[in-house]
Design a protein around this motif. Structure first.
Motif, PDB file in Angstrom:
ATOM      1  N   CYS A   1      73.256  10.810  27.155  1.00 49.38           N
ATOM      2  CA  CYS A   1      74.528  11.520  26.986  1.00 49.38           C
ATOM      3  C   CYS A   1      75.534  11.103  28.062  1.00 49.38           C
ATOM      4  CB  CYS A   1      74.297  13.024  27.094  1.00 49.38           C
ATOM      5  SG  CYS A   1      73.278  13.705  25.789  1.00 49.38           S
TER       6      CYS A   1
ATOM      7  N   PRO B   1      77.800  12.798  29.891  1.00 46.10           N
ATOM      8  CA  PRO B   1      77.921  13.520  31.170  1.00 46.10           C
ATOM      9  C   PRO B   1      76.760  13.254  32.129  1.00 46.10           C
ATOM     10  CG  PRO B   1      78.133  15.025  29.288  1.00 46.10           C
ATOM     11  CD  PRO B   1      77.624  13.734  28.764  1.00 46.10           C
ATOM     12  N   CYS B   2      75.650  12.719  31.641  1.00 48.13           N
ATOM     13  CA  CYS B   2      74.443  12.594  32.459  1.00 48.13           C
ATOM     14  C   CYS B   2      73.978  11.151  32.608  1.00 48.13           C
ATOM     15  CB  CYS B   2      73.316  13.430  31.842  1.00 48.13           C
ATOM     16  SG  CYS B   2      73.750  15.167  31.651  1.00 48.13           S
TER      17      CYS B   2
ATOM     18  N   CYS C   1      70.344  22.768  28.600  1.00 49.36           N
ATOM     19  CA  CYS C   1      71.205  21.950  27.735  1.00 49.36           C
ATOM     20  C   CYS C   1      70.361  20.937  26.970  1.00 49.36           C
ATOM     21  CB  CYS C   1      72.258  21.236  28.593  1.00 49.36           C
ATOM     22  SG  CYS C   1      73.470  20.319  27.634  1.00 49.36           S
ATOM     23  N   CYS C   2      69.410  20.292  27.670  1.00 47.38           N
ATOM     24  CA  CYS C   2      68.527  19.338  27.005  1.00 47.38           C
ATOM     25  C   CYS C   2      67.621  20.043  25.993  1.00 47.38           C
ATOM     26  CB  CYS C   2      67.666  18.600  28.033  1.00 47.38           C
ATOM     27  SG  CYS C   2      68.455  17.163  28.773  1.00 47.38           S
TER      28      CYS C   2
ATOM     29  N   ARG D   1      69.880  20.753  22.940  1.00 46.91           N
ATOM     30  CA  ARG D   1      70.418  19.570  22.263  1.00 46.91           C
ATOM     31  C   ARG D   1      69.374  18.503  21.933  1.00 46.91           C
ATOM     32  NH1 ARG D   1      75.045  21.222  25.215  1.00 46.91           N
ATOM     33  NH2 ARG D   1      76.843  21.263  23.803  1.00 46.91           N
ATOM     34  N   LYS D   2      68.211  18.568  22.615  1.00 50.94           N
ATOM     35  CA  LYS D   2      67.214  17.515  22.362  1.00 50.94           C
ATOM     36  C   LYS D   2      65.831  18.051  21.986  1.00 50.94           C
ATOM     37  CE  LYS D   2      69.323  13.901  25.192  1.00 50.94           C
ATOM     38  NZ  LYS D   2      69.082  12.877  26.213  1.00 50.94           N
TER      39      LYS D   2
ATOM     40  N   TRP E   1      70.692  11.383  34.813  1.00 48.30           N
ATOM     41  CA  TRP E   1      70.712  12.617  35.627  1.00 48.30           C
ATOM     42  C   TRP E   1      70.718  12.284  37.118  1.00 48.30           C
ATOM     43  CZ3 TRP E   1      66.821  11.927  31.836  1.00 48.30           C
ATOM     44  CH2 TRP E   1      67.108  12.523  30.615  1.00 48.30           C
TER      45      TRP E   1
ATOM     46  N   LYS F   1      71.000  21.849  33.249  1.00 50.34           N
ATOM     47  CA  LYS F   1      70.708  20.647  32.461  1.00 50.34           C
ATOM     48  C   LYS F   1      69.439  20.810  31.620  1.00 50.34           C
ATOM     49  CE  LYS F   1      72.972  17.364  35.600  1.00 50.34           C
ATOM     50  NZ  LYS F   1      74.247  17.556  34.924  1.00 50.34           N
TER      51      LYS F   1
ATOM     52  N   SER G   1      75.792  21.495  30.462  1.00 49.31           N
ATOM     53  CA  SER G   1      75.179  20.374  31.198  1.00 49.31           C
ATOM     54  C   SER G   1      75.533  20.412  32.680  1.00 49.31           C
ATOM     55  CB  SER G   1      75.602  19.030  30.599  1.00 49.31           C
ATOM     56  OG  SER G   1      76.979  18.815  30.796  1.00 49.31           O
TER      57      SER G   1
ATOM     58  N   ARG H   1      77.103  14.781  22.682  1.00 52.98           N
ATOM     59  CA  ARG H   1      77.536  14.364  24.021  1.00 52.98           C
ATOM     60  C   ARG H   1      77.361  12.855  24.223  1.00 52.98           C
ATOM     61  NH1 ARG H   1      79.620  18.273  23.699  1.00 52.98           N
ATOM     62  NH2 ARG H   1      79.711  20.127  25.018  1.00 52.98           N
TER      63      ARG H   1
HETATM   64  S1  SF4 Z   1      71.377  14.661  28.769  1.00 51.93           S
HETATM   65 FE1  SF4 Z   1      72.666  15.536  27.114  1.00 51.93          FE
HETATM   66  S2  SF4 Z   1      71.498  17.287  26.434  1.00 51.93           S
HETATM   67 FE2  SF4 Z   1      70.695  16.753  28.468  1.00 51.93          FE
HETATM   68  S3  SF4 Z   1      71.891  17.932  29.982  1.00 51.93           S
HETATM   69 FE3  SF4 Z   1      72.958  16.000  29.699  1.00 51.93          FE
HETATM   70  S4  SF4 Z   1      74.485  16.441  28.102  1.00 51.93           S
HETATM   71 FE4  SF4 Z   1      72.953  18.045  27.984  1.00 51.93          FE
END
Ligand code: SF4
Length: 241
Positions: free
Chosen positions: A195, A197-198, A114-115, A118-119, A213, A111, A107, A66
Motif C-alpha cells: 500500500c 502509505p506504508c 488497518c491490515c 483491508r488484508k 512499514w 497499522k 494506517s 490504498r
Molecule cells: S499496508 Fe495497507 S492495509 Fe496495511 S496498514 Fe498500510 S495501508 Fe493499511
C-alpha cells in the motif's frame, strides 16, 4: 495437514517452480487451488508460470483501496499480457471500513488493525473456498523468510510457495527471458510494493522488504501469519481437504 506438508516438501520441495505449480494445479489440488498476488515488483514471474499451466487459475488480488495507481494499472497490463482469465478483486467489508476507518486514516493510528480490515479478513474470505493457494514469497526477501518452506500447512489448507528457493538472479533471468512487463515503480527503487502509505523505496544494502512499514516493528501484513488461520476458523470455513 502438517504431516502432509512435510511429505510434499520432501517429495516435491526441490522440484523447479514450474514443476511444483504443474503438480499442484493439475494433480494435488486440481480445481481447488488459487494464487494470491499483489501485482507487485516480482509478481510477473509466478503469474507467468501459472498462466502457462492454466490461465483460468483464480488470481486473488487484495484491493485495499490504498494501492499505488501504478499497481492498479500494472494489474491490468499484466493480466492482459499473460491472458489471466480469472483475476478477482477482493475488497474489504464496507461496513467494517465505515465503522473502524471512516476517514481513511487508520494506517496512521493502528497499522495492524488497518491490515486486518483491508488484508487479513478479505484474504480469509477469499481463500476459504479453496483447499490450497500459492504465493510468490521467497527465502531471500528478508531474514524473517530465510527458512520458508515450499509447502506450509495453514489449518486444514495448504499454502504453496513455488519460488521459495529462487534467488533474485533467477527471477531476473526468467523475467528477461520471457520479456515480462515490469512494475513501473521498480525503476524508482521500490523492490517490494504494498500500500502507498506504508511503502518506501529500498536503499543499498537493505533487505528487499525494508521499505514496507519502515520505521515500525511491523514486517508482515498478517495474511501469511496465524491471524489468517484464526480468521478462517471464525468464518467457520469448512475443511477443504
Ligand atoms: S499496508 Fe495497507 S492495509 Fe496495511 S496498514 Fe498500510 S495501508 Fe493499511
Amino acid at each position: 495437514m502438517q504431516a502432509l506438508a512435510r511429505l510434499y516438501e520432501a517429495s516435491h520441495g526441490a522440484s523447479t517452480p514450474q514443476e511444483i505449480i504443474a503438480q499442484a494445479v493439475q494433480e494435488l489440488f486440481a480445481g481447488r487451488i488459487a494464487v494470491v498476488s499483489s501485482f507487485g515488483a516480482e509478481s510477473a514471474v509466478l503469474l507467468h508460470m501459472i498462466a502457462a499451466v492454466d490461465p483460468a487459475t483464480p488470481v486473488l488480488f487484495l484491493d485495499t483501496g490504498r494501492h499505488f495507481r501504478a499497481t492498479l494499472e500494472y494489474r491490468k497490463t499484466l493480466a492482459e499480457r499473460l491472458g489471466l482469465q480469472n483475476v478477482q478483486d477482493i475488497l474489504p467489508l464496507g461496513e467494517m471500513l465505515k465503522k473502524e476507518d471512516p476517514f481513511g486514516a487508520l494506517s496512521m493510528i493502528d497499522k495492524d488493525r488497518c491490515c486486518f480490515i483491508r488484508k487479513v479478513e478479505p484474504m480469509a474470505r477469499a481463500v476459504a473456498p479453496f483447499a490450497a493457494w500459492m504465493t510468490g514469497r521467497k527465502q531471500f526477501q528478508a531474514a524473517t523468510r530465510a527458512t520458508l518452506a515450499v509447502f506450509e500447512a495453514v489449518g486444514p489448507r495448504m499454502r504453496i510457495n513455488p519460488l521459495a528457493r529462487w534467488q533474485a538472479a533467477d527471477l531476473k533471468a526468467y523475467a528477461e527471458q520471457h520479456d515480462l512487463p515490469v512494475h513501473p515503480l521498480t525503476a524508482e527503487g521500490y523492490r517490494s510494493i504494498g500500500c502507498m502509505p506504508c511503502t518506501r523505496p529500498v536503499y543499498e544494502g537493505e533487505d528487499q522488504r525494508a521499505g514496507r512499514w519502515a520505521g515500525s516493528e511491523k514486517t508482515e501484513c498478517g495474511i501469511h501469519l496465524s491471524g489468517l488461520t484464526d480468521r478462517l476458523k471464525n468464518l467457520g470455513a469448512s475443511d477443504q481437504t
